[in-house]
Motif scaffolding. Structure first.
Motif, PDB file in Angstrom:
ATOM      1  N   GLY A   9       0.806  -1.218   0.000  1.00  0.00           N
ATOM      2  CA  GLY A   9       0.000   0.000   0.000  1.00  0.00           C
ATOM      3  C   GLY A   9       0.834   1.260   0.000  1.00  0.00           C
ATOM      4  N   GLY A  10       0.629   2.095   1.031  1.00  0.00           N
ATOM      5  CA  GLY A  10       1.271   3.418   1.068  1.00  0.00           C
ATOM      6  C   GLY A  10       2.781   3.364   1.177  1.00  0.00           C
ATOM      7  N   GLY A  11       3.303   2.307   1.807  1.00  0.00           N
ATOM      8  CA  GLY A  11       4.746   2.160   1.873  1.00  0.00           C
ATOM      9  C   GLY A  11       5.458   3.127   2.797  1.00  0.00           C
ATOM     10  N   SER A  12       4.779   3.612   3.841  1.00  0.00           N
ATOM     11  CA  SER A  12       5.459   4.564   4.742  1.00  0.00           C
ATOM     12  C   SER A  12       6.662   3.913   5.414  1.00  0.00           C
ATOM     13  N   ASN A  13       6.578   2.629   5.756  1.00  0.00           N
ATOM     14  CA  ASN A  13       7.745   1.958   6.343  1.00  0.00           C
ATOM     15  C   ASN A  13       8.859   1.825   5.311  1.00  0.00           C
ATOM     16  N   MET A  14       8.493   1.523   4.079  1.00  0.00           N
ATOM     17  CA  MET A  14       9.488   1.418   2.997  1.00  0.00           C
ATOM     18  C   MET A  14      10.221   2.746   2.833  1.00  0.00           C
ATOM     19  N   ALA A  86       7.258  -4.878   4.270  1.00  0.00           N
ATOM     20  CA  ALA A  86       6.876  -3.631   4.950  1.00  0.00           C
ATOM     21  C   ALA A  86       5.463  -3.267   4.543  1.00  0.00           C
ATOM     22  N   GLY A  87       4.524  -3.662   5.363  1.00  0.00           N
ATOM     23  CA  GLY A  87       3.129  -3.447   5.006  1.00  0.00           C
ATOM     24  C   GLY A  87       2.738  -4.338   3.838  1.00  0.00           C
ATOM     25  N   PHE A  88       3.389  -5.486   3.743  1.00  0.00           N
ATOM     26  CA  PHE A  88       3.074  -6.454   2.686  1.00  0.00           C
ATOM     27  C   PHE A  88       1.974  -7.359   3.196  1.00  0.00           C
ATOM     28  N   ASN A 106      10.115  -8.906   8.651  1.00  0.00           N
ATOM     29  CA  ASN A 106       8.757  -8.389   8.532  1.00  0.00           C
ATOM     30  C   ASN A 106       8.473  -7.504   9.737  1.00  0.00           C
ATOM     31  N   ILE A 107       7.641  -6.491   9.517  1.00  0.00           N
ATOM     32  CA  ILE A 107       7.168  -5.691  10.646  1.00  0.00           C
ATOM     33  C   ILE A 107       5.684  -5.966  10.841  1.00  0.00           C
ATOM     34  N   HIS A 108       5.339  -6.249  12.080  1.00  0.00           N
ATOM     35  CA  HIS A 108       3.950  -6.596  12.402  1.00  0.00           C
ATOM     36  C   HIS A 108       3.482  -5.648  13.506  1.00  0.00           C
ATOM     37  N   PRO A 109       2.282  -5.073  13.353  1.00  0.00           N
ATOM     38  CA  PRO A 109       1.841  -4.048  14.306  1.00  0.00           C
ATOM     39  C   PRO A 109       1.225  -4.605  15.596  1.00  0.00           C
ATOM     40  N   SER A 110       2.015  -5.446  16.298  1.00  0.00           N
ATOM     41  CA  SER A 110       1.623  -5.856  17.648  1.00  0.00           C
ATOM     42  C   SER A 110       2.890  -6.241  18.400  1.00  0.00           C
ATOM     43  N   VAL A 169       1.293   3.679  16.911  1.00  0.00           N
ATOM     44  CA  VAL A 169       2.205   2.563  16.651  1.00  0.00           C
ATOM     45  C   VAL A 169       3.014   2.811  15.379  1.00  0.00           C
ATOM     46  N   LEU A 170       2.345   3.309  14.341  1.00  0.00           N
ATOM     47  CA  LEU A 170       3.033   3.520  13.054  1.00  0.00           C
ATOM     48  C   LEU A 170       4.218   4.468  13.212  1.00  0.00           C
ATOM     49  N   THR A 171       4.041   5.498  14.040  1.00  0.00           N
ATOM     50  CA  THR A 171       5.147   6.433  14.285  1.00  0.00           C
ATOM     51  C   THR A 171       6.364   5.693  14.842  1.00  0.00           C
ATOM     52  N   GLN A 172       6.097   4.729  15.715  1.00  0.00           N
ATOM     53  CA  GLN A 172       7.200   3.960  16.306  1.00  0.00           C
ATOM     54  C   GLN A 172       7.762   2.918  15.331  1.00  0.00           C
ATOM     55  N   GLU A 173       6.905   2.398  14.458  1.00  0.00           N
ATOM     56  CA  GLU A 173       7.402   1.485  13.413  1.00  0.00           C
ATOM     57  C   GLU A 173       8.478   2.175  12.591  1.00  0.00           C
ATOM     58  N   HIS A 174       8.233   3.439  12.314  1.00  0.00           N
ATOM     59  CA  HIS A 174       9.144   4.206  11.468  1.00  0.00           C
ATOM     60  C   HIS A 174      10.490   4.450  12.133  1.00  0.00           C
TER      61      HIS A 174
HETATM   62  C1  GRF Z   1       0.388  -0.450   8.708  1.00  0.00           C
HETATM   63  O1  GRF Z   1      -0.812  -0.903   9.316  1.00  0.00           O
HETATM   64  C2  GRF Z   1       1.555  -0.923   9.518  1.00  0.00           C
HETATM   65  O2  GRF Z   1       1.214  -1.012  10.893  1.00  0.00           O
HETATM   66  C3  GRF Z   1       1.848  -2.281   8.968  1.00  0.00           C
HETATM   67  O3  GRF Z   1       1.491  -2.224   7.589  1.00  0.00           O
HETATM   68  C4  GRF Z   1       0.518  -1.176   7.388  1.00  0.00           C
HETATM   69  C5  GRF Z   1       0.904  -0.254   6.260  1.00  0.00           C
HETATM   70  O4  GRF Z   1       2.196   0.177   6.466  1.00  0.00           O
HETATM   71  N1  GRF Z   1       3.241  -2.621   9.139  1.00  0.00           N
HETATM   72  P1  GRF Z   1       2.971   1.050   5.312  1.00  0.00           P
HETATM   73  O5  GRF Z   1       2.565   2.478   5.511  1.00  0.00           O
HETATM   74  O6  GRF Z   1       2.503   0.528   3.951  1.00  0.00           O
HETATM   75  O7  GRF Z   1       4.422   0.820   5.582  1.00  0.00           O
END
Ligand code: GRF
Length: 197
Positions: A9-14, A86-88, A106-110, A169-174
């Motif tokens: 999707g948006g790929g903010s973690n990427m 990353a958000g896959f 992998n990053i998992h939101p928990s 949580v997303l802020t901390q993922e980053h």
């Molecule tokens: C978010 O819900 C994040 O918690 C999880 O994947 C989803 C999208 O993340 N890791 P991103 O913005 O595409 O990285």
């Protein structure tokens, strides 16, 4: 180290991972792939000069092996040393995972092992948890179950909704994923724990 990143999707973690791989960083991004040609993250990767590709999983209905074979082609062509999910949002078969086992994150939101799977934030709220967060783990054939390389913890606040908690949580993922990737690329698998800045 050559890093490939898979998004849906948006790929903010990427974006944060790509932005972190500069200067003396031991890794660099070589490709960003998605299972969705419409993923907004693809344009963000291109804007950062990272080659990208998309394999539409909807073109392989009921054919997970066919989708993964198509995904593997551009992925292996980039000759990655490390694969970051990353958000896959697709579940990968053991055959695929075993090709990258030991070098696939992998990053998992928990706060694993709590809440593998979906709707993690609502589940934490419903359980009355005081804390929630995200985990970066090595990917094994079992979903959301591999060795944990890092976690970020945030408070669950009164009145939190799944959306407000997800944003916290997303802020901390980053923060977490780039720190874990840097250490992993240097061969350091010592788990780290971040608390909200
Ligand atoms: C978010 O819900 C994040 O918690 C999880 O994947 C989803 C999208 O993340 N890791 P991103 O913005 O595409 O990285």
């Amino acid at each position: 180290k050559r890093v490939a990143i898979l998004i849906s999707g948006g790929g903010s973690n990427m974006v944060k991972l790509v932005e972190s791989m500069t200067g003396t960083h031991p890794a660099r991004p070589v490709v960003v792939g998605s299972n969705d040609p419409q993923a907004a993250g693809l344009a963000r990767a291109q804007a950062m000069g990272v080659p990208s590709f998309a394999i539409d999983h909807r073109a392989y209905p009921g054919d997970r092996a066919g989708f993964e074979a198509a995904l593997l082609e551009p992925l292996l062509a980039a000759q990655p040393d490390i694969l970051c999910l990353a958000g896959f949002m697709r579940i990968l078969t053991p055959d695929f995972v075993q090709r990258f086992e030991g070098r696939m994150l992998n990053i998992h939101p928990s706060l694993l092992p709590k809440y593998p799977g979906l709707h993690t934030h609502q589940r934490a709220i419903d359980a009355g948890d005081a804390e929630a967060g995200a985990s970066v783990h090595l990917v094994t054939p079992e979903l959301d179950a591999g060795p944990i390389l890092g976690q970020a913890r945030v408070p669950v606040l009164p009145g939190d909704t799944a959306e407000t908690l997800a944003a916290r949580v997303l802020t901390q993922e980053h923060r977490l994923y780039p720190q874990v990737l840097r250490r992993f690329a240097q061969g350091d698998l010592t788990p780290i724990t971040l608390t909200a800045a």
